[in-house]
Design an enzyme around this catalytic site. Structure first.
Site, PDB file in Angstrom:
ATOM      1  N   HIS A 116      -7.559  -2.996   0.557  1.00 42.45           N
ATOM      2  CA  HIS A 116      -7.035  -1.815   0.216  1.00 42.45           C
ATOM      3  C   HIS A 116      -8.965  -0.275   0.755  1.00 42.45           C
ATOM      4  CE1 HIS A 116      -4.301  -2.724  -2.810  1.00 42.45           C
ATOM      5  NE2 HIS A 116      -4.347  -1.424  -3.396  1.00 42.45           N
ATOM      6  N   GLU A 134       7.685   2.646   0.982  1.00 43.65           N
ATOM      7  CA  GLU A 134       6.617   3.765   2.045  1.00 43.65           C
ATOM      8  C   GLU A 134       7.754   3.652   3.222  1.00 43.65           C
ATOM      9  OE1 GLU A 134       4.832   1.189   1.097  1.00 43.65           O
ATOM     10  OE2 GLU A 134       3.796   2.731  -0.375  1.00 43.65           O
TER      11      GLU A 134
END
Lengths: 327, 332
Positions: free
Chosen positions: A129, A60
């Site tokens: 998450h 990322e």
């Protein structure tokens, strides 16, 4: 008007903007061959080939920075994070590079980039998450932050974000991808920084964005049916810039306000809204502004605990009863 | 390590080229010396990382690229900004925080930018500009141009994640970028040997099947030749290179840090200065009779004057107006 899903509305926006401007490209994990982890980019690889739809390794920080570098020399990248949870690895590039480049270069280098992906909790995905990070990014000058709730807004705001010459953090709702709504064919944009009154009312203002728009709307329906309370639902759509005008106008009419958000309470989006209201609408308020947020804990896995952690219509109704002194 | 370049059999025009290299090294050396003094006098604030000792790297490398290529650098980048084409006065004014600075006084020593000459910073987070450089190289591929990106960073950056993520993608996607590691042996006060499991930076490239080379970073001609090779590879084959230039900084990490002390000895510093890149080129030019003592003195005088003019420009440049505080946050 055609009814499409939030997911397909985003897909249309990407497709139309890539058609319109050859400088726009999409980069991220699984956006091409896999057709998108959430299928937002379905069909784009076939339509635009691998030059413009680029699958990345799981890196990322690296690919966010590559996007910023490409934007520095005039391309208009759309960087997809599979979820905003993983984007925490890239926050240095979003904050230190993208947000500050124009300023620290004395106005020489704009960064026309969109960072997008799903945020917020889904179902039983547990702590790492499930988080709504709007206020992290909204804190940073140089970034724009948007979080659409409907397919119409999703398409219009994404097109506006891609055309914007500034870095835009575009937070999609992981639980909203299947939501359906009317979306006109063809080109339109929704301006960044303009809130939308999703439901008009006269007794209390419910301020919300993204997934909590549905929570507020459900609460408003029940408030009308069960308590004869008329709630106005204001969807912020953009967190930064914040449409203070619409918020204040609504509260001047209703004199009461509850802010509903999925983020944590401390330094949250609602805290900013409350700050604006106490300065700009102090004399209009008949009660302290209350906030309904996620519980101030990492998200638990257990289904019942998770449900208790998230904002829901019951909690909104309880807060409205408090500000309306109905208890 | 490459052989010391031989100047005996130089073709016409080469002497002028060597003179240019020498002049640029003298210029940025003097610039940094005067910046150090200005810092001590309180005219420059914050962090100020001087380049003294490392001149051969920026000068050699930046002479190996075209004007339309892109350059990225870390926060020790005054010299790079100047050699890339920024007026020394605009750089000094930026260090002074003035409106006439190359970033309008809003970037400072660590954030020099000059878009007109494709000098794209000036980045203050170790290693974080490597992906930016790869992004510009990605744009070259995307647009089908043959522009190359030259990215300078220190050896301490090779232990950070951004370095590895970037080298992997640059190799995977065949991006035309030269990663030029200026190995000055110390990340602030931590020796490379105390921070890295592998002490040869260039060997990191093998993880990504990337071309690599190591070069004597105190030899401006060697740096020039090595960079030229890497730039050709990038331009013609779209392949990245990890180039390690072994160099040495004479000053502390920043002006706020000691020149030597716990992490290195005065003796080590003095020994390294025997390899001084400017003295080395000077000796070669004199030995090969490509320059006279008088010409060298004349050049020193010109450089002195240019740096004094830069200081004067910086000093006379106005402070940014109060309203500058709120401009350039967003582009309308």
């Amino acid at each position: 008007m055609p009814v499409v899903t939030y997911r397909d509305a985003l897909n249309q926006a990407l497709r139309e903007e890539m058609d319109r401007d050859p400088n726009v490209f999409l980069m991220g994990e699984e956006v091409g061959v896999y057709q998108g982890a959430y299928k937002v980019s379905r069909g784009l690889l076939e339509a635009f080939n691998e030059r413009r739809v680029i699958d990345t390794p799981i890196a990322e920080l690296g690919f966010a920075g590559i996007g910023v570098g490409a934007a520095m020399v005039g391309l208009r990248p759309v960087i997809e994070f599979m979820t905003w949870n993983f984007a925490l690895l890239a926050v240095d590039q979003v904050v230190n590079s993208a947000a500050k480049m124009l300023y620290m270069s004395g106005g020489q280098i704009p960064i026309p980039i969109v960072f997008r992906g799903p945020g917020g909790a889904a179902l039983q995905l547990a702590a790492q998450h499930s988080q709504a990070l709007e206020s992290w990014y909204a804190h940073v000058p140089g970034l724009k932050v948007v979080a659409p709730a409907t397919p119409y807004d999703a398409k219009g705001l994404l097109k506006a974000a891609i055309r914007d010459d500034n870095p835009v953090v575009f937070l999609e709702g992981e639980m909203l991808y299947n939501a359906k709504g009317e979306v006109p064919d063809g080109d339109y944009t929704v301006p960044i920084g303009v809130a939308d009154v999703k439901r008009e009312g006269s007794d209390v203002t419910l301020i919300c964005h993204s997934k909590t728009v549905t929570v507020a709307e459900r609460a408003a329906e029940r408030l009308a049916a069960e308590l004869d309370v008329s709630a106005e639902v204001v969807d912020l759509r953009s967190i930064r810039p914040l449409d203070t005008e619409t918020i204040v106008t609504s509260v001047q009419k209703t004199n009461r306000c509850v802010v509903v958000e999925e983020g944590w309470p401390f330094c949250g989006v609602g805290a900013q809204v409350v700050d604006e209201l106490q300065r700009r609408a102090f004399d209009s308020l008949d009660a302290p502004v209350l906030r309904v947020t996620s519980a101030d804990v990492p998200m638990p896995y257990n289904k019942k605990l998770e449900r208790a952690a998230k904002p829901n219509p019951d909690r909104v109704i309880a807060a409205v009863k408090q500000v309306a002194y109905l208890d | 390590m490459s052989q010391p370049a031989r100047l005996h059999h130089v073709e016409p025009g080469r002497a002028e080229f060597y003179h240019r290299l020498l002049r640029q090294m003298l210029l940025v050396r003097r610039f940094e010396e005067r910046a150090g003094e200005a810092y001590a006098q309180g005219q420059i604030g914050g962090f100020c990382h001087l380049y003294i000792g490392q001149e051969a790297v920026a000068v050699g490398a930046l002479n190996a690229i075209r004007p339309d290529d892109y350059v990225f650098a870390s926060y020790r980048e005054h010299a790079h900004a100047i050699i890339a084409g920024t007026a020394p006065g605009a750089v000094m004014a930026e260090l002074f925080g003035r409106e006439g600075g190359c970033s309008g006084g809003k970037g400072g020593s660590m954030h020099l930018f000059n878009v007109e000459h494709n000098f794209l910073g000036g980045h203050g987070i170790v290693g974080a500009h490597l992906p930016l450089a790869a992004g510009a190289a990605f744009a070259s591929r995307y647009r089908g141009t043959d522009q190359v990106v030259l990215c300078f960073f220190g050896e301490a950056a090779v232990n950070i994640g951004a370095f590895h993520e970037t080298l992997n993608m640059a190799a995977l996607w065949e991006l035309p970028v030269v990663f030029l590691c200026e190995n000055n042996r110390y990340g602030m006060g931590t020796a490379l040997e105390r921070a890295a499991a592998v002490w040869d930076v260039y060997r990191r490239a093998c993880s990504y099947d990337m071309a690599e080379e190591t070069v004597d970073g105190m030899d401006v001609l060697a740096v020039y030749e090595a960079t030229r090779g890497a730039v050709t590879r990038a331009r013609q084959e779209h392949l990245p290179t990890l180039l390690e230039a072994r160099t040495y900084r004479y000053m502390g990490h920043s002006m706020a840090d000691p020149i030597h002390g716990h992490y290195r000895t005065k003796e080590e510093l003095e020994e390294q200065k025997l390899q001084d890149p400017i003295q080395r080129l000077l000796r070669q030019l004199l030995d090969d009779e490509l320059m006279t003592d008088a010409a060298i003195e004349r050049m020193r005088g010109e450089v002195e004057q240019e740096v004094e003019e830069a200081l004067r420009f910086a000093d006379e440049s106005p402070e940014p107006p109060p309203e500058a505080l709120y401009t350039d946050v967003y582009r309308d």
